[in-house]
Design a protein around this motif. Structure first.
Motif, short mmCIF file in Angstrom:
data_model
loop_
_atom_site.label_atom_id
_atom_site.label_comp_id
_atom_site.label_asym_id
_atom_site.label_seq_id
_atom_site.Cartn_x
_atom_site.Cartn_y
_atom_site.Cartn_z
N GLU A 315 -45.22 29.09 14.88
CA GLU A 315 -45.49 27.71 15.29
C GLU A 315 -45.19 26.74 14.15
O GLU A 315 -44.67 25.64 14.37
N ALA A 316 -45.53 27.15 12.92
CA ALA A 316 -45.26 26.28 11.77
C ALA A 316 -43.76 26.03 11.61
O ALA A 316 -43.34 24.91 11.31
N VAL A 317 -42.95 27.06 11.83
CA VAL A 317 -41.50 26.90 11.75
C VAL A 317 -41.02 25.92 12.82
O VAL A 317 -40.19 25.04 12.57
N GLU A 324 -37.40 15.49 9.37
CA GLU A 324 -36.15 15.19 8.68
C GLU A 324 -36.27 15.61 7.22
O GLU A 324 -37.31 15.46 6.60
N SER A 325 -35.19 16.10 6.64
CA SER A 325 -35.14 16.51 5.23
C SER A 325 -36.24 17.52 4.93
O SER A 325 -37.10 17.31 4.07
N THR A 326 -36.23 18.64 5.64
CA THR A 326 -37.30 19.63 5.49
C THR A 326 -36.84 20.91 4.81
O THR A 326 -37.47 21.94 4.97
N SER A 327 -35.76 20.87 4.06
CA SER A 327 -35.17 22.11 3.56
C SER A 327 -36.18 22.95 2.78
O SER A 327 -36.35 24.14 3.04
N THR A 328 -36.90 22.33 1.84
CA THR A 328 -37.84 23.09 1.01
C THR A 328 -38.99 23.62 1.83
O THR A 328 -39.36 24.80 1.75
N SER A 329 -39.60 22.76 2.66
CA SER A 329 -40.73 23.18 3.48
C SER A 329 -40.31 24.28 4.45
O SER A 329 -41.03 25.26 4.65
N ILE A 335 -39.78 32.05 4.80
CA ILE A 335 -40.04 33.22 3.95
C ILE A 335 -41.34 33.89 4.37
O ILE A 335 -41.42 35.12 4.50
N ALA A 336 -42.39 33.07 4.60
CA ALA A 336 -43.67 33.63 5.03
C ALA A 336 -43.52 34.36 6.36
O ALA A 336 -44.04 35.47 6.55
N LEU A 337 -42.79 33.74 7.31
CA LEU A 337 -42.58 34.38 8.61
C LEU A 337 -41.77 35.66 8.46
O LEU A 337 -42.09 36.68 9.07
#
Length: 402
Positions: A315-317, A324-329, A335-337
């Motif tokens: 769900e978080a993904v 917008e501009s979410t590359s780092t997040s 990775i966690a998923l």
């Protein structure tokens, strides 16, 4: 016509300064005010009521120019002059003391925050070792001096809320200096005074900071007690967004307590996360919604509740992709998923282990060669029976499950 020292001339100069400030010409206003104060002191004396208003404007002008030190000096001079003119108990003296108090708080925060690298959330701070023996940096000593002077100017009975704010700032400064014992003591005092004021949101700020500092000291029982007291205050917070922010911070603190082995803390963390999700709108603020889901997944992951963690991360993904501009997040959540999916896959594979390998997604892996081969449509009749339950989930060498 009237001459430079006439009171009408001085009054018009003061009016001119006011409109300079209103038009954003602060530097010109500052220079004009400094000259005006000198002339008014010469013509009217140091105890004239009109002079006090101009002194106050000078102090504010210094603050607007970014010179909080100059502002404090100007407010302090005004308080001395007003006290000399009217005595310590006059309303003008009390007003001057209040303005000086606010200036001192601003100056103290500037000194304290300038010593932080990088700046940090005032309610949440990385756990730090207790180092009461080290000398404090000069800026923090100056900040403490400002806050203590402001504290001395404030009547705790008449203004318990302001007094609590100053105590919180003192505690924050001690915490930045790694003096956690002093920080906790002043946070406790701040809570006691803020409880007398009708501002549950401000009280929650201090209670959260107290709980986090107690966690940093390893005081798990008192930290849990503070969080339980805070839970009773949360419904009193009128602003929904602020209430959600407090609950989110509580969830993170409960998670820390769970990692420290406090029974039931993980469950409380999940409950707090769910309460936050009920208060915020994932459509209008997908970033915050995704952040809470990620935190909830972390709590489940810490308990090895992998299906629940996987669902939360998924769900978080989904919500993170909307930003917008979410590359780092997005990378962090993916990775966690991915790690949770890998652990789930290993678990599910281990549950079907037979004597000659494991079945994963329709292919069989030979136990000796670790190479896949085609799955047999039917197991031989003499194949050994599957074990009653799955073997322990032992991470592969080099696996990072953090």
């Amino acid at each position: 016509m009237l001459g430079p020292d006439h009171t009408d001339t001085l009054a018009n100069r003061a009016e001119h300064v006011y409109w300079l400030r209103e038009s954003g010409r602060n530097t010109e206003a500052l220079f004009a005010l400094e000259r005006l104060v000198v002339d008014m002191e010469r013509v009217l004396g140091t105890c004239h009521i009109e002079l006090f208003g101009v002194q106050r404007s000078l102090a504010w002008c210094w603050e607007e120019a970014g010179d909080t030190a100059g502002s404090v000096l100007a407010h302090r001079q005004q308080l001395d002059d007003v006290r000399d003119a009217f005595g310590p108990d006059h309303a003008q003296t009390a007003e001057a003391a209040v303005t000086l108090t606010h200036a001192l708080i601003g100056r103290g925060r500037e000194l304290r925050d300038g010593s932080r690298t990088p700046p940090s959330d005032p309610e949440r701070r990385t756990a730090m070792p207790e180092e009461t023996s080290q000398s404090r940096p000069a800026r923090l000593e100056q900040a403490l001096a400002c806050f203590h002077e402001a504290r001395g100017l404030t009547d705790p009975e008449e203004s318990p809320g302001v007094y609590g704010i100053i105590l919180h700032d003192i505690a924050d400064t001690y915490r930045d200096a790694h003096d956690l014992k002093e920080a906790v003591e002043h946070f406790r005092q701040a809570v006691s005074y803020k409880q007398r004021a009708d501002n549950p949101s401000d009280l929650a700020t201090t209670m959260t900071a107290l709980a986090n500092t107690l966690v940093a000291m390893g005081e798990r029982t008192e930290a849990r007690d503070v969080l339980e007291q805070l839970a009773a205050e949360v419904p009193k917070i009128g602003d929904t967004e602020r209430r959600a922010a407090v609950l989110h911070n509580m969830a993170l603190t409960y998670e820390e307590l769970g990692r420290m082995g406090v029974e039931g803390a993980y469950a409380d963390a999940v409950s707090a996360c769910r309460a936050v999700l009920a208060l915020i709108d994932g459509a209008s603020d997908p970033g915050w919604y995704a952040s809470v889901l990620k935190d909830m997944g972390d709590v489940y992951d810490a308990q090895d509740m992998l299906p629940q963690a996987h669902a939360a991360y998924e769900e978080a993904v989904r919500y993170t992709r909307r930003i917008e501009s979410t590359s780092t997040s997005l990378i962090t959540v993916l990775i966690a998923l991915g790690r949770t999916s890998r652990r789930l896959g290993r678990q599910e594979g281990e549950t079907t282990v037979s004597g000659d390998g494991a079945a994963v997604n329709g292919a069989r892996f030979d136990a000796a060669l670790s190479q896949p081969r085609e799955a047999s449509p039917e197991a031989p009749s003499d194949a050994p029976a599957a074990p009653d339950g799955p073997p322990p989930d032992t991470p592969a060498p080099g696996d990072d499950e953090s």
